[in-house]
Each structure stands twice: as structure tokens, then as C-alpha cells.
Design a protein around this motif. Structure first.
Motif, short mmCIF file in Angstrom:
data_model
loop_
_atom_site.label_atom_id
_atom_site.label_comp_id
_atom_site.label_asym_id
_atom_site.label_seq_id
_atom_site.Cartn_x
_atom_site.Cartn_y
_atom_site.Cartn_z
N ARG A 271 5.40 5.64 -0.16
CA ARG A 271 5.35 6.76 -1.10
C ARG A 271 4.25 6.58 -2.14
NH1 ARG A 271 10.06 10.11 -2.61
NH2 ARG A 271 11.12 10.50 -0.67
N ARG A 272 3.75 5.35 -2.24
CA ARG A 272 2.69 5.05 -3.19
C ARG A 272 1.47 5.88 -2.80
NH1 ARG A 272 -1.01 1.31 -2.02
NH2 ARG A 272 0.15 0.51 -0.25
N PRO A 273 0.77 6.47 -3.79
CA PRO A 273 -0.43 7.23 -3.43
C PRO A 273 -1.42 6.33 -2.70
CG PRO A 273 0.11 7.53 -5.76
CD PRO A 273 1.02 6.45 -5.24
N ARG A 274 -2.06 6.88 -1.71
CA ARG A 274 -3.00 6.08 -0.95
C ARG A 274 -4.25 5.76 -1.74
NH1 ARG A 274 -3.53 8.27 5.12
NH2 ARG A 274 -3.46 10.29 4.09
N THR A 275 -4.78 4.57 -1.58
CA THR A 275 -6.05 4.23 -2.22
C THR A 275 -7.15 4.92 -1.41
OG1 THR A 275 -6.35 2.30 -0.82
CG2 THR A 275 -5.19 1.95 -2.89
N ASP A 276 -8.35 5.03 -2.00
CA ASP A 276 -9.46 5.67 -1.30
C ASP A 276 -9.78 4.93 -0.01
OD1 ASP A 276 -9.64 7.53 -3.25
OD2 ASP A 276 -11.33 6.61 -4.29
N ALA B 267 -7.35 5.85 2.67
CA ALA B 267 -7.57 7.23 3.13
C ALA B 267 -8.76 7.28 4.07
CB ALA B 267 -7.79 8.14 1.93
N GLU C 238 3.82 13.71 6.26
CA GLU C 238 3.03 12.79 5.43
C GLU C 238 3.11 11.36 5.97
OE1 GLU C 238 4.16 15.15 1.36
OE2 GLU C 238 4.50 12.98 1.39
N ARG D 230 0.23 8.36 7.58
CA ARG D 230 -0.08 7.10 6.89
C ARG D 230 -0.22 5.93 7.85
NH1 ARG D 230 1.83 7.27 0.85
NH2 ARG D 230 0.60 5.39 0.83
N ARG E 148 7.90 15.54 4.45
CA ARG E 148 7.83 14.09 4.28
C ARG E 148 7.50 13.40 5.61
NH1 ARG E 148 5.86 10.77 1.63
NH2 ARG E 148 6.84 8.75 1.78
#
Ligand code: ZN
Length: 131
Positions: free
Chosen positions: A116-121, A124, A15, A19, A12
């Protein structure tokens, strides 16, 4: 600290560092507390005044987390729940977010949720460019 929690925490932290922003900021606090042995796991939640606490932190990076909810095991916390609590406490330390009384959310969770929210394109791509 049990190895399954240590492994989840290490993953974690990596990750979060990738970010950027607030996520990286509190990842640093988390890593620091972990490496200096200042994260204590208690078997169960404990009482603070009239309520049950699952996590507590002091500004010097000391944190205490509950592994399970209670001794009757009616509410086993998953490894992820425990890591979430660690992140929550790290936000308190890193951003100096004040604790508020349960059940009101104190704002620390909103940062954990955002990290924790998935990253948007787009995000990224930005972080790849930044490297
Ligand atoms: Zn809190």
C-alpha cells in the motif's frame, strides 16, 4: 457484498496486480475468492476463544470479514479497513503466513503495508519497463 466494498476491492485488486511480486500474488488469491463467492461479510466482529476477530481465512480461499466492530456501532470500520482485512487474509492464504494471537502482529500486515506504500519513482520505472 455491499457495492461500495465490491468497488473498492476491485480497484484494489487492479492496483495490486500492477505492483508485481508479493502484491500480485495475493491479488490473485483475493480475486479468486471474490469471483468464486467465497468472501463472506458478517455485520460485526465475533469471538474466537477470548478475543474478537475481524477476519478469518482457510487455505481454500474461503474468508470471513467483519463489516463493523460491534452492534453498538462504537467502532464503524471504513470500507478501506474492511478491504485491508481482506488483503490481510489473502496474504495468509497466498504466502501461508501463520496466524498469531492478538495483539502480536502476525506478519501478514507487513506485506499489506508494503503493497500500500506509494511506489517510489524507481519502482514505477521498473514496472513500466517490465511491460
Ligand atoms: Zn493475521
Amino acid at each position: 457484498m455491499p457495492s461500495e466494498i465490491a468497488r473498492a476491492l476491485e480497484a484494489r485488486v487492479e492496483e495490486l496486480k500492477q505492483r508485481g511480486g508479493v502484491c500480485t500474488l495475493y491479488a490473485g488469491v483475493l480475486e479468486n475468492s471474490y469471483h468464486s463467492g467465497r468472501i463472506t461479510l458478517r455485520p460485526y466482529m465475533w469471538r474466537v476463544g477470548g478475543r474478537l476477530a475481524s477476519g478469518q481465512a482457510t487455505p481454500n480461499g474461503e474468508m470471513t470479514l467483519a463489516r463493523e466492530i460491534d452492534s453498538l456501532n462504537v467502532g464503524l470500520r471504513t470500507v478501506d479497513d474492511v478491504v485491508w482485512s481482506m488483503e490481510h487474509e489473502a496474504v495468509h492464504i497466498a504466502l501461508r503466513v501463520e496466524s498469531t494471537e492478538w495483539p502480536r502482529e502476525d506478519g501478514a500486515d507487513s506485506h499489506v503495508r508494503a503493497c500500500r506504500r506509494p511506489r517510489t519513482d524507481a519502482e514505477a520505472t521498473r514496472s513500466t519497463r517490465g511491460r
